[in-house]
Design a protein around this motif. Structure first.
Motif, short mmCIF file in Angstrom:
data_model
loop_
_atom_site.label_atom_id
_atom_site.label_comp_id
_atom_site.label_asym_id
_atom_site.label_seq_id
_atom_site.Cartn_x
_atom_site.Cartn_y
_atom_site.Cartn_z
N LEU A 239 0.85 -1.13 0.09
CA LEU A 239 0.03 -0.09 0.02
C LEU A 239 0.83 1.09 -0.06
CD1 LEU A 239 -2.63 1.46 0.31
CD2 LEU A 239 -2.74 1.15 2.81
N ARG A 240 2.09 1.27 0.80
CA ARG A 240 2.75 2.19 0.77
C ARG A 240 3.47 2.68 -0.53
NH1 ARG A 240 6.81 0.93 5.34
NH2 ARG A 240 7.85 2.45 4.45
N ASP A 241 3.92 1.54 -1.38
CA ASP A 241 4.44 1.69 -2.53
C ASP A 241 3.57 2.26 -3.61
OD1 ASP A 241 6.80 0.60 -1.61
OD2 ASP A 241 6.29 -1.32 -2.50
N PHE A 242 2.24 1.60 -3.54
CA PHE A 242 1.14 2.26 -4.37
C PHE A 242 1.04 3.95 -4.05
CE2 PHE A 242 -3.19 3.68 -5.15
CZ PHE A 242 -3.48 3.10 -6.50
N CYS A 243 0.90 4.37 -2.88
CA CYS A 243 0.92 5.57 -2.43
C CYS A 243 1.91 6.38 -3.04
CB CYS A 243 0.91 5.72 -0.73
SG CYS A 243 -0.87 5.11 -0.27
N ALA A 244 3.08 6.00 -2.80
CA ALA A 244 4.40 6.53 -3.23
C ALA A 244 4.38 7.00 -4.71
CB ALA A 244 5.58 5.78 -2.88
N ALA A 245 3.70 5.82 -5.68
CA ALA A 245 3.85 6.01 -6.96
C ALA A 245 2.83 7.05 -7.62
CB ALA A 245 3.22 4.55 -7.50
N HIS A 246 1.75 7.42 -6.56
CA HIS A 246 1.05 8.39 -7.00
C HIS A 246 0.99 9.44 -6.25
CE1 HIS A 246 -1.20 4.58 -8.65
NE2 HIS A 246 -1.82 5.52 -9.12
N GLU A 247 2.13 9.67 -5.65
CA GLU A 247 2.25 10.90 -4.82
C GLU A 247 1.56 11.41 -3.53
OE1 GLU A 247 2.98 13.68 -8.09
OE2 GLU A 247 5.12 14.01 -7.51
N ILE A 248 0.89 10.15 -3.16
CA ILE A 248 0.18 10.15 -2.02
C ILE A 248 0.93 10.00 -0.55
CG2 ILE A 248 -1.96 9.36 -0.64
CD1 ILE A 248 -2.70 8.36 -3.34
N ALA A 249 0.94 10.93 0.29
CA ALA A 249 1.74 11.06 1.58
C ALA A 249 0.89 10.04 2.49
CB ALA A 249 2.20 12.42 2.20
N VAL A 250 1.89 9.31 3.15
CA VAL A 250 1.43 8.21 4.08
C VAL A 250 1.57 8.70 5.62
CG1 VAL A 250 1.72 6.10 4.96
CG2 VAL A 250 1.72 6.32 2.51
N GLU A 251 0.65 8.99 6.22
CA GLU A 251 0.32 9.16 7.63
C GLU A 251 0.26 7.83 8.46
OE1 GLU A 251 -1.02 13.89 7.83
OE2 GLU A 251 -2.53 12.22 8.13
N SER A 252 1.03 7.69 9.56
CA SER A 252 1.13 6.52 10.39
C SER A 252 0.15 6.99 11.69
CB SER A 252 2.29 6.16 10.87
OG SER A 252 3.32 6.13 9.67
N TRP A 253 -0.90 6.04 11.71
CA TRP A 253 -1.68 5.96 13.00
C TRP A 253 -1.44 4.67 13.63
CZ3 TRP A 253 -5.00 2.01 14.22
CH2 TRP A 253 -5.89 1.59 13.18
N SER A 254 -1.50 4.87 15.11
CA SER A 254 -0.98 3.74 15.92
C SER A 254 0.58 3.67 15.49
CB SER A 254 -1.65 2.60 15.59
OG SER A 254 -1.36 1.46 16.68
N PRO A 255 1.52 4.61 15.41
CA PRO A 255 2.77 4.22 15.09
C PRO A 255 3.85 3.52 16.00
CG PRO A 255 2.56 6.67 16.05
CD PRO A 255 1.11 5.96 15.93
N LEU A 256 3.01 3.44 17.26
CA LEU A 256 3.79 2.70 18.33
C LEU A 256 3.22 1.35 18.44
CD1 LEU A 256 4.83 5.57 20.70
CD2 LEU A 256 6.24 4.42 18.94
N ALA A 257 2.15 0.87 17.89
CA ALA A 257 1.38 -0.32 17.87
C ALA A 257 0.54 -0.31 19.33
CB ALA A 257 2.13 -1.52 17.71
N ARG A 258 0.37 0.84 19.53
CA ARG A 258 -0.37 1.07 20.97
C ARG A 258 0.34 0.62 22.00
NH1 ARG A 258 -6.79 -0.26 19.00
NH2 ARG A 258 -6.74 1.32 17.35
N GLY A 259 1.56 0.64 22.12
CA GLY A 259 2.58 0.34 23.09
C GLY A 259 2.68 -0.99 23.13
N ARG A 260 2.52 -1.72 22.28
CA ARG A 260 2.35 -3.46 22.44
C ARG A 260 3.98 -3.71 22.67
NH1 ARG A 260 1.73 -5.54 16.96
NH2 ARG A 260 -0.51 -5.43 17.07
#
Length: 275
Positions: free
Chosen positions: A172-193
């Motif tokens: 999905l990130r590669d697809f976004c990069a190919a279309h110049e869609i910036a990716v924002e990360s939610w739950s970047p810490l995996a909710r502190g797992r």
């Protein structure tokens, strides 16, 4: 003043790469955290209608000495208002005490409803009317992105998705990069797992740089060019998160963190999420 790098979006606007999330923040805590974040130097605040704290975000902005034009504000459209996206945005603006927001996102595609596609067309109109400066989506998978792009010809500036070393979403990130869609990360810490924070690669990197495991994971996001806005209910944690800006992971450490992928999401599946 924090020196936070920026990411340039496909529409030419720039967003701070490190911001502050407000998911599950109680109203009073929201006012405290956003106010403290602005004072510390953060200039990127992420909220949503469903978080029920837009009012307090707006109050923090109104009482801050920071100029409105210097703060990036994101809010989101919940699917119970897909049929009235412009009205929903206007109601969010009233709660935020703002004339426009910097970024408005469709929160979930909810494909079973079949309403996100019409909502996207209305959001395009809202941008044309000056109610929002940049427009995007959240939790959209490749088929969802392909549909709104095919039907409108308008590519989202942003796709906000769950990303962390245990769930890296590379296709999905590669697809976004190919279309110049910036990716924002939610739950970047995996909710502190704990399973993530105790990974040998994370612990080893933290020891090497004399930082915390959370700071290592946030740094991983930053070095991958991802936009990240960890949520915290503690003022002290704002400064701790910002220290992810003060060091750099080596290429070897990045590769070791990249190798942690186990396809372990902490949130809902966008294909069957109904809210």
């Amino acid at each position: 003043m924090l020196q936070i790098p920026e990411v340039k979006l496909r529409d030419g606007r720039k967003i701070q790469q490190l911001g502050v999330g407000t998911y599950k923040l109680e109203p009073a805590n929201t006012l405290e955290i956003v106010g403290a974040a602005l004072e510390l130097g953060y200039r990127h605040i992420d909220t949503a209608k469903i978080y029920r704290n837009e009012v307090e975000v707006g109050q923090a902005l109104a009482t801050s000495s920071v100029a409105r034009d210097d703060v990036w504000v994101t809010t989101k459209l919940w699917h119970d208002e897909h049929d009235d996206a412009i009205g929903a945005l206007q109601r969010s603006l009233e709660r935020l005490q703002l004339e426009s927001v910097d970024l408005f996102l469709i929160h979930w595609p909810v494909p079973k409803l079949g309403t996100a596609w019409r909502a996207w067309q209305d959001i395009i109109e809202a941008q044309q009317r000056g109610l929002v400066k940049s427009i995007g989506v959240s939790n959209f998978e490749i088929p969802h992105l392909e549909r709104i792009m095919a039907e409108t010809g308008v590519v989202p500036a942003v796709n906000q998705i769950e990303v962390h070393p245990h769930h890296q979403r590379r296709k999905l990130r590669d697809f976004c990069a190919a279309h110049e869609i910036a990716v924002e990360s939610w739950s970047p810490l995996a909710r502190g797992r704990a399973e993530l924070m105790q990974e040998r690669a994370v612990v080893k990197a933290a020891q090497a740089h004399n930082v915390t495991a959370a700071q290592v994971v946030l740094r991983w996001h930053l070095q991958h060019g991802l936009i990240v806005f960890p949520k915290t209910s503690r003022v002290a944690r704002l400064a701790e998160n910002a220290k992810a800006l003060d060091f750099e992971l080596t290429s070897e450490q990045m590769l070791e963190l990249d190798a942690l992928e186990i396809v372990a999401a902490s949130g809902s599946n966008p294909y069957d999420f109904n809210g």
